[in-house]
Motif scaffolding. Structure first.
Motif, PDB file in Angstrom:
ATOM      1  N   SER A 186       0.811  -1.223   0.000  1.00  0.00           N
ATOM      2  CA  SER A 186       0.000   0.000   0.000  1.00  0.00           C
ATOM      3  C   SER A 186       0.847   1.278   0.000  1.00  0.00           C
ATOM      4  O   SER A 186       0.591   2.187  -0.803  1.00  0.00           O
ATOM      5  N   PRO A 187       1.881   1.400   0.859  1.00  0.00           N
ATOM      6  CA  PRO A 187       2.704   2.620   0.806  1.00  0.00           C
ATOM      7  C   PRO A 187       3.413   2.800  -0.532  1.00  0.00           C
ATOM      8  O   PRO A 187       3.455   3.913  -1.074  1.00  0.00           O
ATOM      9  N   LEU A 188       3.977   1.718  -1.096  1.00  0.00           N
ATOM     10  CA  LEU A 188       4.681   1.836  -2.372  1.00  0.00           C
ATOM     11  C   LEU A 188       3.729   2.146  -3.518  1.00  0.00           C
ATOM     12  O   LEU A 188       4.098   2.826  -4.476  1.00  0.00           O
ATOM     13  N   ALA A 189       2.503   1.656  -3.414  1.00  0.00           N
ATOM     14  CA  ALA A 189       1.517   1.916  -4.473  1.00  0.00           C
ATOM     15  C   ALA A 189       1.043   3.360  -4.471  1.00  0.00           C
ATOM     16  O   ALA A 189       0.414   3.796  -5.438  1.00  0.00           O
ATOM     17  N   LEU A 338       9.975  -9.641  -4.800  1.00  0.00           N
ATOM     18  CA  LEU A 338       8.604  -9.535  -5.310  1.00  0.00           C
ATOM     19  C   LEU A 338       7.847  -8.393  -4.643  1.00  0.00           C
ATOM     20  O   LEU A 338       7.023  -7.728  -5.285  1.00  0.00           O
ATOM     21  N   MET A 339       8.123  -8.155  -3.374  1.00  0.00           N
ATOM     22  CA  MET A 339       7.475  -7.031  -2.699  1.00  0.00           C
ATOM     23  C   MET A 339       7.846  -5.705  -3.365  1.00  0.00           C
ATOM     24  O   MET A 339       7.032  -4.780  -3.458  1.00  0.00           O
ATOM     25  N   LEU A 340       9.080  -5.609  -3.851  1.00  0.00           N
ATOM     26  CA  LEU A 340       9.536  -4.380  -4.489  1.00  0.00           C
ATOM     27  C   LEU A 340       9.116  -4.300  -5.954  1.00  0.00           C
ATOM     28  O   LEU A 340       9.065  -3.206  -6.523  1.00  0.00           O
ATOM     29  N   VAL A 341       8.834  -5.447  -6.567  1.00  0.00           N
ATOM     30  CA  VAL A 341       8.344  -5.456  -7.949  1.00  0.00           C
ATOM     31  C   VAL A 341       6.875  -5.032  -7.996  1.00  0.00           C
ATOM     32  O   VAL A 341       6.424  -4.417  -8.977  1.00  0.00           O
ATOM     33  N   PHE A 342       6.141  -5.328  -6.962  1.00  0.00           N
ATOM     34  CA  PHE A 342       4.699  -5.088  -6.937  1.00  0.00           C
ATOM     35  C   PHE A 342       4.302  -3.693  -7.438  1.00  0.00           C
ATOM     36  O   PHE A 342       3.436  -3.575  -8.314  1.00  0.00           O
ATOM     37  N   PRO A 343       4.896  -2.599  -6.919  1.00  0.00           N
ATOM     38  CA  PRO A 343       4.429  -1.275  -7.365  1.00  0.00           C
ATOM     39  C   PRO A 343       4.714  -0.981  -8.827  1.00  0.00           C
ATOM     40  O   PRO A 343       3.982  -0.198  -9.452  1.00  0.00           O
ATOM     41  N   ILE A 344       5.760  -1.596  -9.393  1.00  0.00           N
ATOM     42  CA  ILE A 344       6.075  -1.370 -10.808  1.00  0.00           C
ATOM     43  C   ILE A 344       4.981  -1.945 -11.695  1.00  0.00           C
ATOM     44  O   ILE A 344       4.617  -1.364 -12.725  1.00  0.00           O
ATOM     45  N   LEU A 349      -1.417  -0.919 -13.991  1.00  0.00           N
ATOM     46  CA  LEU A 349      -2.730  -1.486 -13.709  1.00  0.00           C
ATOM     47  C   LEU A 349      -3.699  -0.389 -13.285  1.00  0.00           C
ATOM     48  O   LEU A 349      -4.813  -0.269 -13.813  1.00  0.00           O
ATOM     49  N   ARG A 350      -3.286   0.439 -12.345  1.00  0.00           N
ATOM     50  CA  ARG A 350      -4.134   1.545 -11.885  1.00  0.00           C
ATOM     51  C   ARG A 350      -4.384   2.554 -13.004  1.00  0.00           C
ATOM     52  O   ARG A 350      -5.494   3.057 -13.193  1.00  0.00           O
ATOM     53  N   LEU A 351      -3.357   2.819 -13.785  1.00  0.00           N
ATOM     54  CA  LEU A 351      -3.456   3.771 -14.887  1.00  0.00           C
ATOM     55  C   LEU A 351      -4.505   3.335 -15.902  1.00  0.00           C
ATOM     56  O   LEU A 351      -5.342   4.123 -16.356  1.00  0.00           O
ATOM     57  N   ASN A 352      -4.496   2.061 -16.257  1.00  0.00           N
ATOM     58  CA  ASN A 352      -5.426   1.558 -17.269  1.00  0.00           C
ATOM     59  C   ASN A 352      -6.826   1.357 -16.712  1.00  0.00           C
ATOM     60  O   ASN A 352      -7.808   1.508 -17.449  1.00  0.00           O
ATOM     61  N   MET A 353      -6.937   1.011 -15.453  1.00  0.00           N
ATOM     62  CA  MET A 353      -8.260   0.945 -14.836  1.00  0.00           C
ATOM     63  C   MET A 353      -8.912   2.325 -14.835  1.00  0.00           C
ATOM     64  O   MET A 353     -10.111   2.481 -15.137  1.00  0.00           O
ATOM     65  N   ASP A 354      -8.124   3.344 -14.519  1.00  0.00           N
ATOM     66  CA  ASP A 354      -8.643   4.709 -14.534  1.00  0.00           C
ATOM     67  C   ASP A 354      -9.054   5.115 -15.951  1.00  0.00           C
ATOM     68  O   ASP A 354     -10.109   5.735 -16.149  1.00  0.00           O
ATOM     69  N   GLY A 355      -8.222   4.758 -16.945  1.00  0.00           N
ATOM     70  CA  GLY A 355      -8.552   5.095 -18.319  1.00  0.00           C
ATOM     71  C   GLY A 355      -9.810   4.400 -18.805  1.00  0.00           C
ATOM     72  O   GLY A 355     -10.561   4.940 -19.625  1.00  0.00           O
ATOM     73  N   SER A 373      -9.051   5.673  -4.207  1.00  0.00           N
ATOM     74  CA  SER A 373     -10.122   4.689  -4.362  1.00  0.00           C
ATOM     75  C   SER A 373      -9.716   3.566  -5.302  1.00  0.00           C
ATOM     76  O   SER A 373      -9.933   2.379  -5.009  1.00  0.00           O
ATOM     77  N   LEU A 374      -9.119   3.932  -6.444  1.00  0.00           N
ATOM     78  CA  LEU A 374      -8.676   2.916  -7.394  1.00  0.00           C
ATOM     79  C   LEU A 374      -7.579   2.048  -6.785  1.00  0.00           C
ATOM     80  O   LEU A 374      -7.587   0.822  -6.931  1.00  0.00           O
ATOM     81  N   SER A 375      -6.638   2.682  -6.102  1.00  0.00           N
ATOM     82  CA  SER A 375      -5.528   1.928  -5.496  1.00  0.00           C
ATOM     83  C   SER A 375      -6.056   0.939  -4.462  1.00  0.00           C
ATOM     84  O   SER A 375      -5.696  -0.245  -4.477  1.00  0.00           O
ATOM     85  N   GLY A 376      -6.923   1.413  -3.582  1.00  0.00           N
ATOM     86  CA  GLY A 376      -7.449   0.542  -2.531  1.00  0.00           C
ATOM     87  C   GLY A 376      -8.292  -0.593  -3.083  1.00  0.00           C
ATOM     88  O   GLY A 376      -8.179  -1.748  -2.634  1.00  0.00           O
ATOM     89  N   GLY A 377      -9.139  -0.293  -4.049  1.00  0.00           N
ATOM     90  CA  GLY A 377      -9.987  -1.330  -4.634  1.00  0.00           C
ATOM     91  C   GLY A 377      -9.192  -2.409  -5.336  1.00  0.00           C
ATOM     92  O   GLY A 377      -9.468  -3.610  -5.169  1.00  0.00           O
ATOM     93  N   LEU A 378      -8.189  -2.020  -6.111  1.00  0.00           N
ATOM     94  CA  LEU A 378      -7.380  -2.992  -6.844  1.00  0.00           C
ATOM     95  C   LEU A 378      -6.545  -3.847  -5.894  1.00  0.00           C
ATOM     96  O   LEU A 378      -6.418  -5.066  -6.081  1.00  0.00           O
ATOM     97  N   ILE A 379      -5.983  -3.231  -4.875  1.00  0.00           N
ATOM     98  CA  ILE A 379      -5.191  -3.995  -3.901  1.00  0.00           C
ATOM     99  C   ILE A 379      -6.066  -5.016  -3.188  1.00  0.00           C
ATOM    100  O   ILE A 379      -5.641  -6.159  -2.941  1.00  0.00           O
TER     101      ILE A 379
END
Length: 463
Positions: A186-189, A338-344, A349-355, A373-379
């Motif tokens: 969540s913080p990295l996202a 993998l924890m550090l790859v997650f935000p990349i 994902l968030r960008l295209n969901m918003d689009g 809202s988008l970040s929390g919902g997708l996570i």
């Protein structure tokens, strides 16, 4: 990055030097400092930062499933296919870059919209959602396997926390993934610019190299003392079912190289966008080397006992000095990777969901409520998926056979064959037809094989 004179920097021709224009093809996040954007001064991403970010996009969970593909294919065909897939990926990204520049598109979605209209753009966005959610679910599954353990074929493979502290409620899979999601992902996202992740990306690549170095060292030690045998060089084909099974590795290999959805974001933030091809080639060379070495030494080490997630193999005594410590180093380093790859992967994902949901809204970075809202919902969706999908092979088969193959090969080939601006060469079109035919045929066979295996598995207890 090569440092030129101040005059050269000022006179460079880059798409990034143009005035920002807000239209349907514009990136959802600003690429440079803007007065109304709320960013600190940002003069462009460095070459090395771009390479690390793209490499991190590529080297995610796919590396963990590649040794299992060697078990299916044998060493020689497996290595050949890994290298071939790298060349095909480079070719498909080159087509994306070339056609994007000709059409003045600054995003993958913009390019698809230019070639096929709004429905083409929407189809791409849906595929990115399916692919990236699937990939991120795989990340959480692996982290859960590493820290809390997993059960395969009736055998339980203990997790790191189980080995250290025993079985407790707080190191069960659900709680561990919940803490990881809230405390790390969540913080990295919440970071709004992909270049902000360059340091975590560099660290994640270093952690992947740690995993590789330890695996290579263990394998070489066991080869010297003669405690492991030569693995199969070729596949075992004894009937039609065993032949069809070979195609089940295609979705895994495709997923292992998918990074196309981040190429434009990385290019938009580059100090000199003309360097993007060199960035792509450098990242693919680095990742291919890691993939080949991991596949060779992972399969050498475990042979036909290699699991779908090779990390799960590192729970037993490997017969080397400090074996228990090395097991933990391998598993913890890759879980941290993998924890550090997650935000990349989460970023596009968030960008295209918003689009997809808000195609006409103002840039996402300017709307904190929509961003949160988008970040929390997708996570939340990813977290729930990781708790209900049993195997990374299942997730790879689904995403690789559907969305990933479209993002990586079918869509770039379709844009090239559409050729709105008449810039495709005969060689380009032949290559694109080859990519489409191979991708569609291989994935149809893979889907058939998986469906047949699932039906057979479900019907076997009743027979």
């Amino acid at each position: 990055m090569t440092i030129g004179s101040i005059k050269t920097v000022k006179e460079k021709k880059s798409r990034n030097s143009k005035q920002p224009v807000v239209d349907e093809q514009s990136p959802l996040l600003p690429t440079k400092h803007q007065e109304d954007g709320g960013f600190d001064e940002f003069n462009g991403a460095s070459f090395s930062g771009a390479v690390f970010n793209l490499s991190t996009t590529i080297v995610g969970a796919g590396i963990m499933a590649l040794p299992a593909t060697m078990k299916v294919l044998g060493l020689i065909p497996g290595i050949v296919l890994i290298i071939l897939m790298a060349f095909l990926t480079e070719a498909s990204i080159e087509l994306l870059i070339r056609f994007s520049r000709t059409s003045k598109s600054v995003s993958y979605g913009g390019l698809m919209g230019d070639a096929f209209g709004k429905y083409g753009k929407m189809l791409l966005q849906i595929c990115i959602l399916v692919n990236n959610i699937g990939v991120l679910v795989v990340y959480l599954i692996i982290i859960g396997d590493v820290l809390s353990g997993t059960t395969s074929s009736g055998t339980h493979h203990a997790g790191v926390l189980e080995g250290w502290f025993g079985v407790h409620w707080w190191n069960r899979r659900f709680f561990v993934l919940l803490v990881t999601t809230l405390g790390v992902f969540s913080p990295l996202a919440c970071l709004k610019r992909i270049d902000s992740l360059r340091y975590t990306s560099a660290l994640s690549v270093a952690l992947a190299v740690v995993f590789l170095v330890v695996t290579v060292g263990i394998t070489i030690f066991k080869l010297i003392n003669g405690s492991i045998l030569m693995p199969r060089l070729l596949p075992n084909i004894y009937d039609m079912a065993s032949f069809v099974k070979l195609f089940t590795v295609v979705p895994v290999l495709v997923t292992a190289y998918i990074c196309h959805y981040n190429v434009h974001s990385i290019e938009n933030e580059l100090e000199d966008s003309r360097q993007i091809r060199a960035v792509v080639q450098s990242a693919l060379a680095l990742c291919s080397s890691v993939y080949v070495l991991t596949s060779i030494f992972g399969f050498f080490l475990f042979g036909d006992a290699t699991l779908d997630d090779v990390l799960a193999n590192f729970d037993a005594d490997l017969g080397v000095p400090f074996g228990s410590l090395l097991n933990d180093v391998v598993r913890v380093s890759y879980a941290a990777h993998l924890m550090l790859v997650f935000p990349i992967v989460f970023y596009p994902l968030r960008l295209n969901m918003d689009g997809l949901l808000f195609p006409s809204a103002r840039p996402l970075t300017l709307d904190n409520l929509r961003f949160a809202s988008l970040s929390g919902g997708l996570i939340a969706v990813i977290f729930l998926g990781a708790n209900f999908i049993p195997s990374i092979w299942d997730a790879f088969q689904f995403t690789g056979a559907t969305a990933a193959v479209c993002i990586g090969f079918i869509f770039p080939a379709a844009v090239t064959l559409r050729d709105r601006y008449g810039i495709a060469t005969k060689r380009d079109k032949i290559l694109c037809i080859f990519m489409i035919v191979v991708a569609v045929f291989s994935n149809l066979v893979a889907i058939y094989s998986d469906a047949y295996a699932l039906i057979k598995k479900n019907s076997s207890p009743r027979e």
